[in-house]
Design an enzyme around this catalytic site. Sequence first.
Site, PDB file in Angstrom:
ATOM      1  N   ASP A 143     -11.841   3.192  14.625  1.00  0.00           N
ATOM      2  CA  ASP A 143     -11.222   2.244  13.683  1.00  0.00           C
ATOM      3  C   ASP A 143     -11.134   0.883  14.370  1.00  0.00           C
ATOM      4  OD1 ASP A 143      -9.920   1.245  11.355  1.00  0.00           O
ATOM      5  OD2 ASP A 143      -7.980   1.500  12.300  1.00  0.00           O
ATOM      6  N   SER A 144     -10.980  -0.157  13.556  1.00  0.00           N
ATOM      7  CA  SER A 144     -10.778  -1.497  14.110  1.00  0.00           C
ATOM      8  C   SER A 144      -9.492  -1.539  14.940  1.00  0.00           C
ATOM      9  CB  SER A 144     -10.675  -2.511  12.973  1.00  0.00           C
ATOM     10  OG  SER A 144      -9.585  -2.154  12.140  1.00  0.00           O
ATOM     11  N   TYR A 186     -10.426  -6.311  11.007  1.00  0.00           N
ATOM     12  CA  TYR A 186     -11.805  -6.556  10.583  1.00  0.00           C
ATOM     13  C   TYR A 186     -11.850  -7.055   9.131  1.00  0.00           C
ATOM     14  CZ  TYR A 186     -14.146  -3.907  14.400  1.00  0.00           C
ATOM     15  OH  TYR A 186     -14.656  -3.447  15.589  1.00  0.00           O
ATOM     16  N   GLY A 187     -10.746  -6.853   8.404  1.00  0.00           N
ATOM     17  CA  GLY A 187     -10.725  -7.025   6.951  1.00  0.00           C
ATOM     18  C   GLY A 187     -11.248  -8.355   6.433  1.00  0.00           C
ATOM     19  N   CYS A 199     -12.345   4.020   9.095  1.00  0.00           N
ATOM     20  CA  CYS A 199     -12.033   2.643   8.719  1.00  0.00           C
ATOM     21  C   CYS A 199     -12.840   2.338   7.462  1.00  0.00           C
ATOM     22  CB  CYS A 199     -12.454   1.722   9.864  1.00  0.00           C
ATOM     23  SG  CYS A 199     -12.288  -0.032   9.501  1.00  0.00           S
ATOM     24  N   ASN A 200     -12.151   1.967   6.395  1.00  0.00           N
ATOM     25  CA  ASN A 200     -12.861   1.670   5.145  1.00  0.00           C
ATOM     26  C   ASN A 200     -13.723   0.434   5.272  1.00  0.00           C
ATOM     27  OD1 ASN A 200     -11.664   3.490   2.750  1.00  0.00           O
ATOM     28  ND2 ASN A 200     -10.116   3.129   4.306  1.00  0.00           N
ATOM     29  N   THR A 201     -13.209  -0.559   5.994  1.00  0.00           N
ATOM     30  CA  THR A 201     -13.945  -1.814   6.116  1.00  0.00           C
ATOM     31  C   THR A 201     -15.279  -1.566   6.831  1.00  0.00           C
ATOM     32  OG1 THR A 201     -11.782  -2.868   6.300  1.00  0.00           O
ATOM     33  CG2 THR A 201     -13.690  -4.231   6.798  1.00  0.00           C
ATOM     34  N   GLU A 246      -0.121  -3.787  11.759  1.00  0.00           N
ATOM     35  CA  GLU A 246      -0.535  -4.037  13.155  1.00  0.00           C
ATOM     36  C   GLU A 246       0.593  -4.716  13.945  1.00  0.00           C
ATOM     37  OE1 GLU A 246      -3.842  -3.822  14.957  1.00  0.00           O
ATOM     38  OE2 GLU A 246      -4.130  -2.234  13.500  1.00  0.00           O
ATOM     39  N   CYS A 289      -7.532   1.952   2.711  1.00  0.00           N
ATOM     40  CA  CYS A 289      -7.472   1.390   4.059  1.00  0.00           C
ATOM     41  C   CYS A 289      -6.618   2.345   4.882  1.00  0.00           C
ATOM     42  CB  CYS A 289      -6.844   0.000   4.031  1.00  0.00           C
ATOM     43  SG  CYS A 289      -6.518  -0.653   5.690  1.00  0.00           S
ATOM     44  N   THR A 290      -7.090   2.654   6.076  1.00  0.00           N
ATOM     45  CA  THR A 290      -6.419   3.697   6.861  1.00  0.00           C
ATOM     46  C   THR A 290      -5.082   3.238   7.437  1.00  0.00           C
ATOM     47  OG1 THR A 290      -7.772   3.081   8.774  1.00  0.00           O
ATOM     48  CG2 THR A 290      -8.553   4.893   7.404  1.00  0.00           C
ATOM     49  N   HIS A 291      -4.781   1.952   7.319  1.00  0.00           N
ATOM     50  CA  HIS A 291      -3.466   1.476   7.747  1.00  0.00           C
ATOM     51  C   HIS A 291      -2.384   1.742   6.696  1.00  0.00           C
ATOM     52  CE1 HIS A 291      -5.754  -0.788  10.697  1.00  0.00           C
ATOM     53  NE2 HIS A 291      -4.648  -1.237  11.248  1.00  0.00           N
TER      54      HIS A 291
HETATM   55  N1  DGL Z   1      -8.065   0.305   8.853  1.00  0.00           N
HETATM   56  C1  DGL Z   1      -9.185  -0.382   8.351  1.00  0.00           C
HETATM   57  C2  DGL Z   1      -9.603   0.065   6.984  1.00  0.00           C
HETATM   58  O1  DGL Z   1      -9.450   1.228   6.678  1.00  0.00           O
HETATM   59  C3  DGL Z   1      -9.296  -1.865   8.461  1.00  0.00           C
HETATM   60  C4  DGL Z   1      -8.208  -2.718   8.873  1.00  0.00           C
HETATM   61  C5  DGL Z   1      -8.731  -4.056   9.327  1.00  0.00           C
HETATM   62  O2  DGL Z   1      -9.215  -4.099  10.452  1.00  0.00           O
HETATM   63  O3  DGL Z   1      -8.666  -5.016   8.565  1.00  0.00           O
HETATM   64  O4  DGL Z   1     -10.111  -0.707   6.215  1.00  0.00           O
END
Ligand code: DGL
Length: 271
Positions: free
Chosen positions: A7-8, A39-40, A70-72, A155, A189-191
Amino acid sequence: MPIGVFDSGYGGLTILNKIREAMPEYDYIYYGDNARAPYGGRSFEVVYQFTLQAVKRLFEMGCPLVILACNTASAKALRSIQQKDLPLIDPEKRVLGIIRPTVEVIDKITKNNHVGIFGTPGTIASNSYPLEIAKLSPEIHVSSEACPMWVPLVENNEFENEGADYFIKKNIDNLMNEDSEIDTVILGCTHYPLLFSKIREYLPDNVNIISQGDIVAESLKDYLKRHPEMDNRLSKNGECRFYTTESEDKFREMASVFLNHDVDAKHLSVE
Ligand code: DGL
């Protein structure tokens, strides 16, 4: 040979947790590119380059299978890595994303075919969710909402504070104003699982919330059942190692918020 989980930042830990719950016997390496998260808001090219670097490193550490938790990264880098890079690096290795498994279950959850997606600006701009849903379940009407502040809230460990309420309510209102019939939302998004209780508070009670951890864990289990040649390559000692491109101390402190236990992390330079 461990399974690599990338993940990012810290969000992928929510996926790792669920995968380890479902498959505790396997070995894992978690790689967080915390120095360059989020990364978004980054461009396709940059997310692709950063993700490819992480995947190559996880391959070098011995992982024959890498999950982009990570979805992004799944939205912006997975296809290029699978189609362009893997055949050149090692056609026997595999990289899997988390958008497809999520989309595969959505038609079983929505009752009225009105679905909403929350995601980072990058994931939403990529249109990956609406495109994948249109392929598998064209009857579903999809609305999307980019939530640029949600990852920074997590974060920076601000997700339980009052400031978070403003941004969460704002994005939920935007989505529900776009389609008031939505009965199911995907936390794309995994966050976002860390924001679950606040999201629940502001969404209408009848709306289901789908977070990806259990779905991805089930889908990985199923993948390994269908691919014994990969399963046989994976070591099973129940171990997990953590790597971060940020400081080890910072990772340890924040990871414990996500995992509810302490971890040891090793630093890797971004160079
Ligand atoms: N956790 C990541 C996701 O699922 C991205 C978060 C990020 O880096 O912006 O998209």
